[in-house]
Design a protein around this motif. Structure first.
Motif, PDB file in Angstrom:
ATOM      1  N   GLU A 165      -5.791  15.257   3.801  1.00 30.61           N
ATOM      2  CA  GLU A 165      -6.360  16.006   4.885  1.00 30.61           C
ATOM      3  C   GLU A 165      -7.970  15.855   5.485  1.00 30.61           C
ATOM      4  OE1 GLU A 165      -4.620  18.106   2.110  1.00 30.61           O
ATOM      5  OE2 GLU A 165      -3.218  19.379   3.276  1.00 30.61           O
ATOM      6  N   THR A 180       2.481  20.859   4.590  1.00 29.84           N
ATOM      7  CA  THR A 180       1.917  22.090   4.573  1.00 29.84           C
ATOM      8  C   THR A 180       2.648  23.374   5.043  1.00 29.84           C
ATOM      9  OG1 THR A 180       0.857  22.509   6.751  1.00 29.84           O
ATOM     10  CG2 THR A 180       2.232  21.346   8.104  1.00 29.84           C
ATOM     11  N   THR A 185      -4.763  24.708   5.969  1.00 32.27           N
ATOM     12  CA  THR A 185      -5.484  23.158   6.000  1.00 32.27           C
ATOM     13  C   THR A 185      -5.617  21.832   6.815  1.00 32.27           C
ATOM     14  OG1 THR A 185      -4.768  23.476   3.016  1.00 32.27           O
ATOM     15  CG2 THR A 185      -6.364  21.091   3.806  1.00 32.27           C
ATOM     16  N   LEU A 186      -5.112  21.951   7.653  1.00 32.01           N
ATOM     17  CA  LEU A 186      -4.966  20.486   9.076  1.00 32.01           C
ATOM     18  C   LEU A 186      -5.470  21.247   9.993  1.00 32.01           C
ATOM     19  CD1 LEU A 186      -0.824  19.785   9.562  1.00 32.01           C
ATOM     20  CD2 LEU A 186      -2.564  18.832   7.810  1.00 32.01           C
ATOM     21  N   ASN A 189      -9.382  20.289   8.875  1.00 32.03           N
ATOM     22  CA  ASN A 189      -9.809  19.356   8.873  1.00 32.03           C
ATOM     23  C   ASN A 189      -9.831  18.766  10.210  1.00 32.03           C
ATOM     24  OD1 ASN A 189     -10.344  18.383   5.837  1.00 32.03           O
ATOM     25  ND2 ASN A 189      -8.263  19.555   5.390  1.00 32.03           N
TER      26      ASN A 189
END
Ligand SMILES: Nc1ncnc2c1ncn2[C@@H]1O[C@H](COP(=O)(O)OP(=O)(O)OP(=O)(O)O)[C@@H](O)[C@H]1O
Ligand SMILES: O=P(O)(O)OC[C@H]1O[C@H](OP(=O)(O)OP(=O)(O)O)[C@H](O)[C@@H]1O
Length: 231
Positions: A165, A180, A185-186, A189
């Motif tokens: 990511e 995911t 986390t996405l 980022n």
């Protein structure tokens, strides 16, 4: 003939995989000491347990070195070119959920679908002097999805073995394909999933290597029935 079942020896799937077998009436005990990589199933002669990592299990089922395994569908489909011909997904186990997705920077405001991304890929070289770069460890699933399902041919895969990511921010790639589960986390980022960018909805599965010797084998049928009965 001994039937070998490969179970995760570590990682996020280990405990739930053992629990399902226990509920299925297949209590597993390690052979030798607790750190042993072999086990047996109480009361099931002719069945042996091999403890391996999730990715090793995918590989060993593909080669037919083990008869059954518990691992993620994503690892099996990424590891095998013709997964459905080589293995049977005998049961979906209801844990280890993760989606393999295409994600682009949130600031790509005009890009919401794979068709939009195809347009970006088509002009990328003219605008930037290079191909669109995709960071992933799922290169087979990426190629099947981009080239096979969406007819997008102009891209380059940048192999990523961790922190995928972070690739767009660091400049090593433009977009990513990764798994995911919560999406955090996405989000951290500043990446967004394309609306039709879910390549695979993966979860842990009981997977069987398709072997001629399994036809009419009562133990094979009993294992599948026991696990399905525990779900
Ligand atoms: N949030 C998550 N992050 C990573 N993998 C996840 C997540 N949720 C579920 N999974 C699934 O877990 C499996 C990988 O498990 P795990 O990371 O425990 O393997 P591993 O033991 O690290 O394997 P190896 O060391 O061989 O890479 C994959 O099938 C993946 O789809
Ligand atoms: O959507 P989320 O809930 O944020 O989860 C997704 C993240 O979790 C995994 O990494 P992890 O830190 O587990 O490391 P791993 O890839 O080495 O297993 C995966 O590679 C993603 O980066």
């Amino acid at each position: 003939m001994t039937i070998t079942i490969a179970l995760p020896s570590k990682g996020r799937m280990k405990d739930e995989a053992s629990a399902i077998f226990e509920r299925a009436g297949m209590k597993i005990t390690a052979v030798g000491n607790d750190r042993s990589y072999r086990g047996r199933v109480e009361g099931w002669d002719g069945v042996e347990i091999a403890f391996l990592s999730a990715s090793e299990i995918a590989r060993e089922i593909g080669s037919g070195a083990v008869d059954f395994g518990v691992t993620g569908e994503d690892l099996v489909r990424e590891g095998l070119a013709d997964a459905d011909a080589r293995v049977e997904f005998s049961a979906r186990l209801g844990f280890g959920h993760a989606d393999v997705v295409v994600a682009v920077p949130e600031v790509w405001y005009d890009v919401d679908t794979m068709a939009d991304l195809g347009d970006v890929a088509a002009d990328f070289r003219a605008r930037h002097g290079r191909r669109l770069a995709i960071a992933t460890k799922y290169w087979r699933l990426t190629q099947q999805f981009f080239s096979g399902s969406h007819g997008i041919q102009l891209y380059r895969i940048v192999e990523s073995l961790g922190a995928t990511e972070g690739a767009p921010a660091s400049g090593s790639a433009d977009i990513i394909v990764d798994i995911t589960s919560t999406g955090s986390t996405l989000k951290a980022n500043h990446l967004k999933i394309l609306s039709d960018g879910v390549i695979l909805r993966s979860e842990a599965c009981l997977v069987r290597a398709r072997k001629a010797s399994h036809d009419g084998n009562a133990v094979v049928d009993r294992i599948v029935a026991a696990v399905r009965g525990a779900l």
